[in-house]
Design a protein around this motif. Structure first.
Motif, short mmCIF file in Angstrom:
data_model
loop_
_atom_site.label_atom_id
_atom_site.label_comp_id
_atom_site.label_asym_id
_atom_site.label_seq_id
_atom_site.Cartn_x
_atom_site.Cartn_y
_atom_site.Cartn_z
N LYS A 44 -35.13 14.91 14.01
CA LYS A 44 -35.30 16.25 14.56
C LYS A 44 -35.07 16.26 16.07
O LYS A 44 -34.32 17.09 16.59
N ALA A 45 -35.72 15.33 16.79
CA ALA A 45 -35.57 15.29 18.25
C ALA A 45 -34.13 14.99 18.64
O ALA A 45 -33.62 15.53 19.63
N GLY A 46 -33.46 14.13 17.87
CA GLY A 46 -32.07 13.82 18.17
C GLY A 46 -31.16 15.01 18.02
O GLY A 46 -30.27 15.24 18.86
N TRP A 47 -31.36 15.81 16.97
CA TRP A 47 -30.54 17.01 16.78
C TRP A 47 -30.80 18.02 17.88
O TRP A 47 -29.87 18.68 18.37
N LEU A 48 -32.06 18.19 18.28
CA LEU A 48 -32.37 19.13 19.36
C LEU A 48 -31.76 18.66 20.68
O LEU A 48 -31.23 19.48 21.45
N ALA A 49 -31.82 17.35 20.94
CA ALA A 49 -31.23 16.83 22.18
C ALA A 49 -29.71 17.01 22.18
O ALA A 49 -29.11 17.37 23.20
N LEU A 50 -29.08 16.77 21.02
CA LEU A 50 -27.63 16.96 20.93
C LEU A 50 -27.26 18.42 21.11
O LEU A 50 -26.26 18.75 21.77
N GLY A 51 -28.07 19.33 20.56
CA GLY A 51 -27.81 20.75 20.73
C GLY A 51 -27.95 21.19 22.17
O GLY A 51 -27.11 21.95 22.68
N ALA A 52 -29.00 20.71 22.85
CA ALA A 52 -29.20 21.07 24.26
C ALA A 52 -28.06 20.54 25.13
O ALA A 52 -27.55 21.24 26.01
N THR A 53 -27.65 19.30 24.88
CA THR A 53 -26.56 18.72 25.67
C THR A 53 -25.25 19.45 25.41
O THR A 53 -24.44 19.65 26.34
N SER A 54 -25.02 19.86 24.17
CA SER A 54 -23.78 20.58 23.85
C SER A 54 -23.73 21.93 24.55
O SER A 54 -22.71 22.29 25.15
N ILE A 55 -24.83 22.68 24.50
CA ILE A 55 -24.85 23.99 25.15
C ILE A 55 -24.74 23.84 26.66
O ILE A 55 -23.96 24.53 27.33
N GLY A 56 -25.52 22.90 27.23
CA GLY A 56 -25.47 22.70 28.68
C GLY A 56 -24.10 22.25 29.16
O GLY A 56 -23.58 22.75 30.17
N THR A 57 -23.48 21.33 28.42
CA THR A 57 -22.15 20.87 28.79
C THR A 57 -21.11 21.97 28.65
O THR A 57 -20.21 22.12 29.48
N GLY A 58 -21.24 22.77 27.59
CA GLY A 58 -20.28 23.84 27.36
C GLY A 58 -20.31 24.90 28.45
O GLY A 58 -19.27 25.30 28.97
N ILE A 59 -21.51 25.34 28.85
CA ILE A 59 -21.58 26.38 29.87
C ILE A 59 -21.21 25.83 31.23
O ILE A 59 -20.64 26.54 32.07
N TRP A 60 -21.52 24.55 31.49
CA TRP A 60 -21.14 23.95 32.78
C TRP A 60 -19.63 23.81 32.89
O TRP A 60 -19.04 24.10 33.93
N THR A 61 -19.00 23.37 31.80
CA THR A 61 -17.53 23.26 31.81
C THR A 61 -16.90 24.64 31.92
O THR A 61 -15.89 24.82 32.61
N MET A 62 -17.50 25.63 31.24
CA MET A 62 -17.01 27.01 31.36
C MET A 62 -17.06 27.48 32.81
O MET A 62 -16.10 28.10 33.30
N HIS A 63 -18.17 27.17 33.49
CA HIS A 63 -18.31 27.59 34.89
C HIS A 63 -17.21 26.98 35.77
O HIS A 63 -16.60 27.67 36.58
N PHE A 64 -16.95 25.68 35.59
CA PHE A 64 -15.97 25.05 36.46
C PHE A 64 -14.55 25.53 36.17
O PHE A 64 -13.74 25.73 37.09
N ILE A 65 -14.23 25.73 34.88
CA ILE A 65 -12.90 26.25 34.55
C ILE A 65 -12.71 27.63 35.17
O ILE A 65 -11.65 27.94 35.73
N ALA A 66 -13.75 28.47 35.08
CA ALA A 66 -13.65 29.80 35.68
C ALA A 66 -13.52 29.70 37.20
O ALA A 66 -12.79 30.49 37.82
N MET A 67 -14.19 28.71 37.82
CA MET A 67 -14.10 28.56 39.27
C MET A 67 -12.73 28.05 39.71
O MET A 67 -12.37 28.17 40.88
N MET A 68 -11.96 27.48 38.79
CA MET A 68 -10.60 27.08 39.12
C MET A 68 -9.76 28.29 39.54
O MET A 68 -8.81 28.17 40.31
N GLY A 69 -10.12 29.44 39.00
CA GLY A 69 -9.39 30.66 39.34
C GLY A 69 -9.96 31.40 40.53
O GLY A 69 -9.46 32.48 40.89
N PHE A 70 -11.01 30.86 41.15
CA PHE A 70 -11.63 31.52 42.30
C PHE A 70 -11.00 31.01 43.59
O PHE A 70 -10.86 29.79 43.79
N SER A 71 -10.66 31.90 44.47
CA SER A 71 -10.05 31.51 45.75
C SER A 71 -10.38 32.54 46.81
O SER A 71 -10.68 33.70 46.52
N VAL A 72 -10.34 32.05 48.05
CA VAL A 72 -10.46 32.91 49.23
C VAL A 72 -9.18 32.73 50.02
O VAL A 72 -8.85 31.62 50.44
N GLN A 73 -8.46 33.82 50.21
CA GLN A 73 -7.11 33.71 50.78
C GLN A 73 -7.09 33.07 52.16
O GLN A 73 -6.20 32.28 52.49
#
Length: 302
Positions: A44-73
């Motif tokens: 049970k604890a292993g599945w919860l830890a894997l789920g937390a790491t998956s969600i955290g990694t997914g949103i963090w990677t989403m943030h960085f990919i989106a920041m690739m398109g951010f620029s200040v001229q």
């Protein structure tokens, strides 16, 4: 001097890619959380830890990919590596706290709200900590109302995701929930970016940290490999892919269904001398079905 901010330097490429990464992390995380809640075992604890790491990694990677398109001229942007990776740790830690609360305290309204609030605050903290790791020749300012709105979106999205993990049944329904979660997380990110204003300081200078291009390899390949391995683990678990068999699910009156999955239970054929509608006959007031069967048995002509 006010800087010109552009959040879509590559058009729709970065928003779509960020959305897909958020959906992937959310799908894996929700399925792992569902696995731990509906099938209580020693992992049970292993599945919860894997789920937390998956969600955290997914949103963090989403943030960085989106920041690739951010620029200040008027100013180049660089990133402080320790702060940037610290935001990943914060995301996994706070998402894990929220998921473990629901996993071990039960899916009550109070635990869902508590876990969703902590998880949502973790998502928002990850975003603004990652923004604090940006380095440019100027100062980043935020609109308070828009920032508050982005935090509310993060909390509501996280609470809805945890509710889906404990309430939604079936693989396709979970897939739809992950799409909604990816949309909500992406909406939270771009709402937060709408609050950004950059005040430049004199002549633009080269940043002192790592550019987004130099961080592309370690920040995308590493989390991408982890999410791929997590997907492999999920795919090889039959209870996550196929769900719980019908014959193992409790019926409305208690107990479990009889017979193998996919095989219908044969109807009993009435024997000689029994009423034709024996199987559908109503039980007697006192004797029940046994009384009906006994009377039919005695009426046979031996």
């Amino acid at each position: 001097m006010q800087g010109t901010v552009d959040g879509f330097s590559y058009g729709l490429v970065t928003p779509v890619a960020a959305f897909l990464m958020a959906c992937l992390g959310g799908a894996l995380g929700l399925r792992c959380t569902t696995r731990s809640l509906r099938h209580r075992d020693s992992f049970k604890a292993g599945w919860l830890a894997l789920g937390a790491t998956s969600i955290g990694t997914g949103i963090w990677t989403m943030h960085f990919i989106a920041m690739m398109g951010f620029s200040v001229q008027q100013a180049p942007i660089s990133y402080d590596r320790p702060i940037t990776f610290a935001s990943l740790g914060v995301a996994i830690l706070m998402v894990g706290i929220g998921i473990f609360i629901v996993g071990y305290r039960g899916a009550t309204p109070l635990t869902l709200v508590t876990g969703g609030t902590i998880t949502g605050l973790g998502v928002a903290t990850m975003h603004y900590l990652g923004m604090a790791g940006m380095r440019l020749h100027g100062q980043i300012q935020y609109d308070t109302v828009t920032v508050a709105l982005s935090v509310v979106i993060a909390v509501v999205a996280a609470t809805a995701a945890l509710w889906a993990a404990v309430s939604v049944h079936g693989f396709m329904a979970s897939l739809g929930a992950s799409l909604v979660m990816g949309l909500a997380v992406s909406g939270m990110h771009y709402t937060a970016m709408a609050a950004v204003h950059v005040e430049l300081h004199g002549t633009p200078a080269t940043g002192t940290g790592d550019s987004a291009t130099s961080l592309l390899l370690p920040m995308l390949v590493g989390p991408g490999v982890f999410l791929l391995l997590a997907a492999v683990v999920v795919m090889f678990d039959p209870l996550l892919v196929m769900g719980e068999p019908d014959w193992q699910r409790p019926t409305a009156r208690g107990g479990y269904r009889h017979g193998a999955p996919g095989v219908s239970v044969p109807r009993r054929v009435a024997a000689y001398g029994e009423p034709a509608n024996w199987s559908s006959a109503r039980p007697a007031a006192r004797g029940g079905r046994r009384a009906v069967h006994r009377d039919a048995y005695r009426s046979q002509d031996w």
